[in-house]
Design a protein around this motif. Structure first.
Motif, PDB file in Angstrom:
ATOM      1  N   PRO A  32      47.061  25.881  15.675  1.00 52.71           N
ATOM      2  CA  PRO A  32      47.440  25.255  16.941  1.00 52.71           C
ATOM      3  C   PRO A  32      46.941  23.818  17.076  1.00 52.71           C
ATOM      4  CG  PRO A  32      46.704  27.501  17.328  1.00 52.71           C
ATOM      5  CD  PRO A  32      46.416  27.199  15.887  1.00 52.71           C
ATOM      6  N   ALA A  33      45.721  23.559  16.650  1.00 51.84           N
ATOM      7  CA  ALA A  33      45.179  22.201  16.777  1.00 51.84           C
ATOM      8  C   ALA A  33      45.998  21.210  15.958  1.00 51.84           C
ATOM      9  CB  ALA A  33      43.716  22.178  16.338  1.00 51.84           C
ATOM     10  N   ALA A  34      46.416  21.611  14.769  1.00 51.86           N
ATOM     11  CA  ALA A  34      47.223  20.729  13.920  1.00 51.86           C
ATOM     12  C   ALA A  34      48.597  20.491  14.528  1.00 51.86           C
ATOM     13  CB  ALA A  34      47.344  21.325  12.528  1.00 51.86           C
ATOM     14  N   LEU A  35      49.179  21.551  15.084  1.00 54.27           N
ATOM     15  CA  LEU A  35      50.503  21.416  15.703  1.00 54.27           C
ATOM     16  C   LEU A  35      50.433  20.505  16.922  1.00 54.27           C
ATOM     17  CD1 LEU A  35      51.779  25.122  15.543  1.00 54.27           C
ATOM     18  CD2 LEU A  35      52.152  23.279  13.896  1.00 54.27           C
ATOM     19  N   VAL A  36      49.413  20.679  17.731  1.00 55.01           N
ATOM     20  CA  VAL A  36      49.250  19.839  18.919  1.00 55.01           C
ATOM     21  C   VAL A  36      49.016  18.385  18.507  1.00 55.01           C
ATOM     22  CG1 VAL A  36      47.786  19.367  20.919  1.00 55.01           C
ATOM     23  CG2 VAL A  36      48.453  21.720  20.392  1.00 55.01           C
ATOM     24  N   ALA A  37      48.248  18.183  17.455  1.00 53.06           N
ATOM     25  CA  ALA A  37      47.998  16.817  16.986  1.00 53.06           C
ATOM     26  C   ALA A  37      49.296  16.139  16.559  1.00 53.06           C
ATOM     27  CB  ALA A  37      47.006  16.836  15.825  1.00 53.06           C
ATOM     28  N   ARG A  38      50.174  16.877  15.912  1.00 56.07           N
ATOM     29  CA  ARG A  38      51.479  16.314  15.520  1.00 56.07           C
ATOM     30  C   ARG A  38      52.283  15.924  16.752  1.00 56.07           C
ATOM     31  NH1 ARG A  38      54.201  20.620  11.602  1.00 56.07           N
ATOM     32  NH2 ARG A  38      55.902  19.085  11.696  1.00 56.07           N
ATOM     33  N   ARG A  39      52.237  16.755  17.773  1.00 56.91           N
ATOM     34  CA  ARG A  39      52.996  16.451  18.995  1.00 56.91           C
ATOM     35  C   ARG A  39      52.398  15.246  19.712  1.00 56.91           C
ATOM     36  NH1 ARG A  39      57.162  15.211  21.135  1.00 56.91           N
ATOM     37  NH2 ARG A  39      57.718  15.964  23.218  1.00 56.91           N
ATOM     38  N   VAL A  40      51.088  15.177  19.775  1.00 59.81           N
ATOM     39  CA  VAL A  40      50.426  14.036  20.417  1.00 59.81           C
ATOM     40  C   VAL A  40      50.776  12.739  19.680  1.00 59.81           C
ATOM     41  CG1 VAL A  40      48.172  12.989  20.849  1.00 59.81           C
ATOM     42  CG2 VAL A  40      48.567  15.385  21.439  1.00 59.81           C
ATOM     43  N   ALA A  41      50.966  12.833  18.373  1.00 64.88           N
ATOM     44  CA  ALA A  41      51.343  11.657  17.575  1.00 64.88           C
ATOM     45  C   ALA A  41      52.801  11.263  17.791  1.00 64.88           C
ATOM     46  CB  ALA A  41      51.084  11.923  16.101  1.00 64.88           C
ATOM     47  N   GLY A  42      53.524  12.068  18.569  1.00 66.50           N
ATOM     48  CA  GLY A  42      54.897  11.718  18.922  1.00 66.50           C
ATOM     49  C   GLY A  42      55.975  12.410  18.135  1.00 66.50           C
ATOM     50  N   GLU A  43      55.610  13.281  17.200  1.00 70.06           N
ATOM     51  CA  GLU A  43      56.619  13.968  16.403  1.00 70.06           C
ATOM     52  C   GLU A  43      57.470  14.858  17.304  1.00 70.06           C
ATOM     53  OE1 GLU A  43      56.728  16.784  12.395  1.00 70.06           O
ATOM     54  OE2 GLU A  43      54.918  15.649  12.894  1.00 70.06           O
ATOM     55  N   PRO A  44      58.794  14.905  17.075  1.00 72.26           N
ATOM     56  CA  PRO A  44      59.636  15.764  17.916  1.00 72.26           C
ATOM     57  C   PRO A  44      59.165  17.220  17.912  1.00 72.26           C
ATOM     58  CG  PRO A  44      60.998  14.276  16.610  1.00 72.26           C
ATOM     59  CD  PRO A  44      59.582  14.118  16.116  1.00 72.26           C
ATOM     60  N   LEU A  45      59.160  17.815  19.073  1.00 72.24           N
ATOM     61  CA  LEU A  45      58.717  19.198  19.203  1.00 72.24           C
ATOM     62  C   LEU A  45      59.502  20.117  18.276  1.00 72.24           C
ATOM     63  CD1 LEU A  45      57.051  21.350  20.783  1.00 72.24           C
ATOM     64  CD2 LEU A  45      58.992  21.477  22.378  1.00 72.24           C
ATOM     65  N   GLU A  46      60.811  19.870  18.156  1.00 73.63           N
ATOM     66  CA  GLU A  46      61.666  20.751  17.359  1.00 73.63           C
ATOM     67  C   GLU A  46      61.271  20.726  15.882  1.00 73.63           C
ATOM     68  OE1 GLU A  46      63.701  19.625  21.127  1.00 73.63           O
ATOM     69  OE2 GLU A  46      62.642  18.516  19.555  1.00 73.63           O
ATOM     70  N   TRP A  47      60.852  19.582  15.377  1.00 72.84           N
ATOM     71  CA  TRP A  47      60.387  19.526  13.984  1.00 72.84           C
ATOM     72  C   TRP A  47      59.134  20.360  13.797  1.00 72.84           C
ATOM     73  CZ3 TRP A  47      60.551  13.662  12.240  1.00 72.84           C
ATOM     74  CH2 TRP A  47      61.887  13.232  12.195  1.00 72.84           C
ATOM     75  N   ILE A  48      58.255  20.325  14.787  1.00 69.65           N
ATOM     76  CA  ILE A  48      56.996  21.063  14.695  1.00 69.65           C
ATOM     77  C   ILE A  48      57.249  22.566  14.748  1.00 69.65           C
ATOM     78  CG2 ILE A  48      54.748  21.431  15.774  1.00 69.65           C
ATOM     79  CD1 ILE A  48      55.079  18.549  16.951  1.00 69.65           C
ATOM     80  N   LEU A  49      58.137  22.977  15.653  1.00 61.28           N
ATOM     81  CA  LEU A  49      58.466  24.400  15.781  1.00 61.28           C
ATOM     82  C   LEU A  49      59.315  24.888  14.620  1.00 61.28           C
ATOM     83  CD1 LEU A  49      59.420  24.520  19.579  1.00 61.28           C
ATOM     84  CD2 LEU A  49      57.228  25.155  18.545  1.00 61.28           C
TER      85      LEU A  49
END
Length: 255
Positions: A32-49
């Motif tokens: 979760p921490a890595a996923l949240v960090a990607r989102r905070v960096a601006g990566e599209p949510l859909e790419w992360i999911l």
């Protein structure tokens, strides 16, 4: 990370739907921490999911795989898919150009499972992603109509395309998660945003069967110029505009 901590972090990063995103990120595979960090960096949510929902207002639709580097399907594009559904016979032939993840074809296959689907994109990442989502379709790599089999000439009922239609000088005004992450060629539509629309309009007549239809998403302010391009290509033109201004230009070859 707790739900409340994720919400606080996302909110501080400017995520408008922090509560919804927090729930999705915590339910996703991975740290979760890595996923949240990607989102905070601006990566599209859909790419992360790894997926995006493509559905109408009633919730009828599909969940499509979306890989990093592939254009994220927008909710407004459902209007284009619904307009294409109205034009597609149950056993018809549809070509989706600039297909990206193939979300439009995936949605339409649910409505017309007996139809025949072909999709094309110039980007190999998009083609690989679309092949995951469209096992029932022929998905090919290349520039617009160029990679399609010649047997489709004069045999297509519907050509549908969500082309990039943001004018070049307005790309910098887009949300950061789009302009800083998604491929520029999926956003930049050229000087007035209609470069690919003109090319598709000029070629569509050779691929459509009599009574066939070409449909492309544009902005409402682009309609007059887009209609002129359609009409110059010998297409009888109309529009479908939903309440939020999403506009679909529709063309049928002159008999």
């Amino acid at each position: 990370m707790t739900y409340d901590a994720v919400v606080t972090t996302l909110r501080a990063a400017g995520c408008v739907y922090a509560e919804d995103e927090a729930a999705l990120l915590l339910a996703a595979d991975g740290d979760p921490a890595a996923l949240v960090a990607r989102r905070v960096a601006g990566e599209p949510l859909e790419w992360i999911l790894g997926w995006a929902s493509f559905a109408d207002e009633a919730g009828h639709g599909v969940r499509v795989v979306v890989r990093p580097g592939v254009f994220v399907p927008r909710g407004r594009t459902i209007e284009l898919a619904l307009a294409a559904a109205d034009a597609l016979p149950p056993d018809g032939v549809l070509v989706e150009l600039c297909c990206g993840s193939g979300a439009i074809s995936a949605f339409l296959h649910q409505l017309a499972p007996g139809a025949h689907f072909h999709a094309a994109d110039i980007d190999p990442l998009a083609v690989a992603c679309a092949r995951e989502n469209l096992p029932f379709a022929e998905v090919v790599e290349g520039d617009l109509f160029a990679p399609l089999p010649s047997s489709l000439r004069g045999a297509v009922d519907v050509v549908v395309a969500n082309t990039p239609y943001v004018p070049s000088d307005q790309v910098t005004l887009m949300p950061p998660e789009a302009r800083d992450h998604e491929p520029l060629h999926t956003l930049d539509g050229g000087l007035d945003g209609l470069h690919l629309l003109r090319r598709i309009a000029a070629e569509a007549g050779a691929w459509l069967r009599p009574g066939g239809t070409v449909l492309i998403e544009i902005s409402e302010t682009q309609y007059d110029v887009a209609a002129a391009a359609f009409e110059a290509a010998g297409l009888v033109t109309s529009a479908r505009i939903d309440p939020d201004g999403t506009t679909v230009i529709i063309g049928t070859p002159v008999d």
